[in-house]
Design an enzyme around this catalytic site. Structure first.
Site, PDB file in Angstrom:
ATOM      1  N   LYS A 184       0.836  -1.364  -0.187  1.00 42.83           N
ATOM      2  CA  LYS A 184      -0.456   0.113   0.134  1.00 42.83           C
ATOM      3  C   LYS A 184       0.723   1.119  -0.133  1.00 42.83           C
ATOM      4  O   LYS A 184       1.458   1.270   0.618  1.00 42.83           O
ATOM      5  CB  LYS A 184      -1.563   0.346   1.546  1.00 42.83           C
ATOM      6  CG  LYS A 184      -1.834   0.624   1.217  1.00 42.83           C
ATOM      7  CD  LYS A 184      -2.486   2.375   0.837  1.00 42.83           C
ATOM      8  CE  LYS A 184      -2.199   3.139   2.186  1.00 42.83           C
ATOM      9  NZ  LYS A 184      -1.780   4.138   1.304  1.00 42.83           N
ATOM     10  N   GLU A 259       9.674   1.243  10.826  1.00 42.41           N
ATOM     11  CA  GLU A 259      10.723   2.562  11.000  1.00 42.41           C
ATOM     12  C   GLU A 259      10.512   3.760  10.375  1.00 42.41           C
ATOM     13  O   GLU A 259       9.607   4.342   9.492  1.00 42.41           O
ATOM     14  CB  GLU A 259      11.806   2.157   9.204  1.00 42.41           C
ATOM     15  CG  GLU A 259      13.152   3.053   9.591  1.00 42.41           C
ATOM     16  CD  GLU A 259      13.925   2.839   8.532  1.00 42.41           C
ATOM     17  OE1 GLU A 259      14.326   1.582   8.016  1.00 42.41           O
ATOM     18  OE2 GLU A 259      13.827   3.406   7.737  1.00 42.41           O
ATOM     19  N   GLU A 392      10.462  15.961  14.070  1.00 44.03           N
ATOM     20  CA  GLU A 392      11.289  15.411  12.578  1.00 44.03           C
ATOM     21  C   GLU A 392      10.108  16.600  12.440  1.00 44.03           C
ATOM     22  O   GLU A 392       9.448  17.106  12.107  1.00 44.03           O
ATOM     23  CB  GLU A 392      10.838  13.964  12.909  1.00 44.03           C
ATOM     24  CG  GLU A 392      11.418  14.368  11.460  1.00 44.03           C
ATOM     25  CD  GLU A 392      10.834  12.612  11.061  1.00 44.03           C
ATOM     26  OE1 GLU A 392      10.119  11.861  10.917  1.00 44.03           O
ATOM     27  OE2 GLU A 392      12.165  11.868  10.398  1.00 44.03           O
TER      28      GLU A 392
HETATM   29  O1  TXE Z   1       2.947  10.142   6.479  1.00 43.49           O
HETATM   30  P1  TXE Z   1       2.298   8.994   7.311  1.00 43.49           P
HETATM   31  P2  TXE Z   1       2.152  11.647   6.302  1.00 43.49           P
HETATM   32  C1  TXE Z   1       7.024  11.899   9.254  1.00 43.49           C
HETATM   33  C2  TXE Z   1       7.611  13.182   8.178  1.00 43.49           C
HETATM   34  C3  TXE Z   1       6.028  13.481   8.227  1.00 43.49           C
HETATM   35  C4  TXE Z   1       4.547  13.390   8.366  1.00 43.49           C
HETATM   36  C5  TXE Z   1       3.946  12.455   8.172  1.00 43.49           C
HETATM   37  O2  TXE Z   1       8.237  13.342   9.154  1.00 43.49           O
HETATM   38  O3  TXE Z   1       5.964  14.726   7.890  1.00 43.49           O
HETATM   39  O4  TXE Z   1       5.518  11.218   9.030  1.00 43.49           O
HETATM   40  O5  TXE Z   1       3.764  12.711   6.989  1.00 43.49           O
HETATM   41  C6  TXE Z   1      -0.558   5.210   4.679  1.00 43.49           C
HETATM   42  N1  TXE Z   1      -3.334   2.895   8.765  1.00 43.49           N
HETATM   43  N2  TXE Z   1       7.471  10.696   7.588  1.00 43.49           N
HETATM   44  O6  TXE Z   1       1.663  12.025   6.703  1.00 43.49           O
HETATM   45  O7  TXE Z   1       1.447   9.343   7.725  1.00 43.49           O
HETATM   46  C7  TXE Z   1      -0.231   5.901   4.059  1.00 43.49           C
HETATM   47  O8  TXE Z   1      -1.396   6.428   3.217  1.00 43.49           O
HETATM   48  C8  TXE Z   1      -2.839   1.821   7.309  1.00 43.49           C
HETATM   49  C9  TXE Z   1       8.890   9.700   7.970  1.00 43.49           C
HETATM   50  O9  TXE Z   1       2.592  11.034   4.305  1.00 43.49           O
HETATM   51  O10 TXE Z   1       3.411   8.360   8.141  1.00 43.49           O
HETATM   52  C10 TXE Z   1       1.396   6.001   3.466  1.00 43.49           C
HETATM   53  O11 TXE Z   1       1.230   4.880   2.886  1.00 43.49           O
HETATM   54  N3  TXE Z   1      -1.776   2.751   6.677  1.00 43.49           N
HETATM   55  C11 TXE Z   1       9.009   9.010   6.895  1.00 43.49           C
HETATM   56  C12 TXE Z   1       1.854   5.384   4.859  1.00 43.49           C
HETATM   57  O12 TXE Z   1       1.268   4.799   6.200  1.00 43.49           O
HETATM   58  C13 TXE Z   1      -1.346   4.534   6.467  1.00 43.49           C
HETATM   59  C14 TXE Z   1       8.277   8.796   5.307  1.00 43.49           C
HETATM   60  C15 TXE Z   1       2.585   6.359   5.493  1.00 43.49           C
HETATM   61  O13 TXE Z   1       2.188   7.373   5.785  1.00 43.49           O
HETATM   62  C16 TXE Z   1      -2.556   4.916   8.160  1.00 43.49           C
HETATM   63  C17 TXE Z   1       7.116   9.857   5.781  1.00 43.49           C
HETATM   64  C18 TXE Z   1      -3.362   3.899   9.047  1.00 43.49           C
HETATM   65  N4  TXE Z   1      -4.458   4.067   9.476  1.00 43.49           N
HETATM   66  C19 TXE Z   1       6.970  10.445   6.251  1.00 43.49           C
HETATM   67  N5  TXE Z   1      -2.354   5.893   8.106  1.00 43.49           N
HETATM   68  C20 TXE Z   1      10.195   8.409   7.180  1.00 43.49           C
HETATM   69  N6  TXE Z   1      10.778   7.407   8.249  1.00 43.49           N
HETATM   70  O14 TXE Z   1      11.082   7.565   6.351  1.00 43.49           O
HETATM   71  C21 TXE Z   1      -1.396   6.150   7.274  1.00 43.49           C
HETATM   72  N7  TXE Z   1      -1.210   5.361   6.430  1.00 43.49           N
END
Ligand code: TXE
Length: 502
Positions: A184, A259, A392
């Site tokens: 996903k 992660e 972060e």
């Molecule tokens: O990431 P999310 P977002 C950090 C970065 C950013 C913050 C939010 O600081 O500002 O996270 O980013 C899926 N059940 N990182 O909102 O929400 C979502 O659809 C199942 C750090 O974009 O963490 C996506 O596929 N899945 C990071 C994935 O989770 C769910 C990289 C990541 O989304 C879900 C990116 C749920 N309830 C952002 N809610 C790193 N560590 O590399 C969301 N998702």
């Protein structure tokens, strides 16, 4: 089948991939933006519960299909090698799709695309070397051994910053272990996973071994992690979502690897090669526009070289070329999401309010149209209690702090919710190794930064999550141990007493 490219996807709604077939989703379309222009370039379907269910069932069917279940380990490895060869020929196409989708430099996405076949070849070589052990159990007429077996269906949930690279960290070991996968991708950058999917069929993997469902986190993502047919969740993303995933996983008692983010300390000691260190600090935070979980966003500089190193870092930041991520001479592209631009602006205001000094940047560059660009931004006089030192940001914002000695450094560096990566620049190896031992981080880079390898375990602890990608640790993450006991004594067992070691 025509290969999926930026041009074939433009202005369309992406297909999904279930049971070896591309298909249209019945889910509502979500706009997907090109960060370099701020314009919608394609749409991503928000998969229905029924489609997520179909993907999980297809993966379960693959696990029960003799074509996959009974395939020998070496055959699995050969298939993975075939996929790697195919990928070699598609590096550019996939890199272009990802750059369009998340705005990261084409050069960076190309490098990450080139890393995909490398990961496959590494884990392909492991497929027939995953062994159990024989255990001496102090029972002379008993043979006790273990086998490692696949977990079953692995749900891989990935973010928008490096979609295919993050997907492959799970997919390659999953295939080596004989699992089936449902991916996903992020609703903000789904095109890469969709464009990749067809190569699985072309390589010859049985239908259902790999599936892609798209959509929002709280709809498609939630349907996937709460599905009883999922045996493991592999999640990369933000810490807040990580906690939601961990709770969802706990509801089903599904094991999860998470992660999450970081606020990684990047240290410059007074005895370092200061030019190399300044270069490393700049690369650690401004490469990928800071949108990397291992970004060295908290820089600690020893007080006697503080002014000199800050000046070097600012000079390098000033020379950064910002612009079109597709151009080879550009070093800083746009941020992937408009919300990330707003997040950077919010942190900039909060840092100023808390008394940090804006030493460079802090705004949006002029003359780049409506793209989601922000300047490389450097704050000095930062203290460890400020929000920019604790949370972060996931953008090109560097917080610089001063330290006196090793104790002072480690007290501040370890005073963080996160423990993902860390780096130190020093020519004194004793000092580097003392830091290595005491720093709370899953990874320590000495006189280098952001130098991962598929062969080397990666992952963090504290709010940075748990579980490992890469290296043999990934095989342990995506397989499980079964214990087998054989009694060859021929004797009758006492029916009422357990045969424990006495
Ligand atoms: O990431 P999310 P977002 C950090 C970065 C950013 C913050 C939010 O600081 O500002 O996270 O980013 C899926 N059940 N990182 O909102 O929400 C979502 O659809 C199942 C750090 O974009 O963490 C996506 O596929 N899945 C990071 C994935 O989770 C769910 C990289 C990541 O989304 C879900 C990116 C749920 N309830 C952002 N809610 C790193 N560590 O590399 C969301 N998702």
């Amino acid at each position: 089948m025509t290969a999926i490219t930026v041009d074939t996807l433009r202005d369309t709604c992406l297909p999904i991939y279930i049971g070896g077939e591309y298909m249209a989703s019945a889910g509502a379309p979500i706009d997907s933006y090109d960060p370099a222009t701020g314009e919608v370039w394609c749409q991503v379907p928000d998969c229905t519960d029924a489609e997520v269910d179909a993907a999980v069932k297809a993966a379960n069917a693959a696990m029960n299909n003799p074509a996959w279940r009974d395939m020998t380990q070496s055959q699995r490895g050969l298939l993975m090698l075939k996929l790697a060869d195919l990928l070699d020929a598609h590096v550019e196409r996939l890199a272009e799709v990802e750059t369009k989708d998340n705005g990261k430099l084409l050069r960076e996405m190309r490098a990450l695309s080139q890393a995909l076949p490398v990961a496959l070849r590494y884990f392909a070589g492991m497929a027939d070397k995953i062994e159990g052990t024989t255990i001496p159990v102090n029972k002379p007429d008993m043979l006790n051994f273990t086998v490692r077996e696949p977990l079953g269906v692995v749900a891989v949930i990935i973010p928008w910053n490096s979609p295919l690279y993050m997907m492959m960290r799970a997919l390659a070991p999953c295939l080596a272990c004989g699992n089936a996968v449902v991916v996903k991708p992020s609703e903000h950058a789904s095109a890469g996973a969709v464009a990749f999917a067809g190569l699985m069929k072309e390589a010859g993997f049985p239908d259902g071994v790999f599936n892609v469902v798209t959509g929002l986190g709280h709809t498609a993502g939630n349907a996937l992690i709460s599905h009883t047919g999922v045996n493991k969740i592999d999640f990369t993303g933000g810490p807040a979502t990580g906690k939601v995933i961990a709770k969802g996983a706990a509801e089903q008692l599904t094991p999860a690897a998470l992660e999450l983010g970081g606020k990684s300390p990047h240290v410059v000691c007074d005895d370092a090669d200061l030019d190399a260190a300044a270069n490393g600090v700049v690369a650690g935070i401004f490469a990928a526009a800071g949108q990397t979980c291992v970004a060295g966003s908290r820089c600690f500089i020893q007080e006697s070289v503080y002014d000199e190193v800050v000046a070097k870092i600012i000079a390098k930041a000033r020379a950064i070329n910002i612009g079109d991520p597709g151009r080879d001479d550009v070093q800083l592209g746009p941020l992937a999401l408009w919300s990330q631009v707003e997040k950077v602006e919010d942190f900039t205001q909060s840092a100023l309010g808390e008394g940090a000094t804006l030493a460079f940047g802090g705004g949006r560059p002029k003359g780049l149209g409506d793209g989601w660009f922000v300047e490389p931004t450097i704050f000095t006089d930062v203290t460890n209690d400020m929000r920019i030192a604790r949370e972060e940001i996931f953008g090109p914002v560097l917080a610089i702090l001063k330290f006196r000695d090793e104790d002072d450094l480690l007290e501040m560096a370890n005073d963080s919710d996160f423990a993902l990566a860390s780096g130190i620049w020093t020519q004194n190896m004793n000092r580097a190794l003392r830091f290595m031992r005491r720093i709370e981080a899953g990874m320590v880079w000495i006189n280098t930064y952001r130098s991962p390898s598929v062969m080397s375990p990666s992952g963090g602890h504290k709010d940075s999550g748990y579980g490992k990608h890469n290296g043999f640790a990934a095989i342990e993450e995506f397989s499980r141990i079964k214990t087998v006991v054989i009694d060859y004594s021929g004797a009758q067992q006492d029916a009422f007493v357990m045969r424990v070691n006495k």
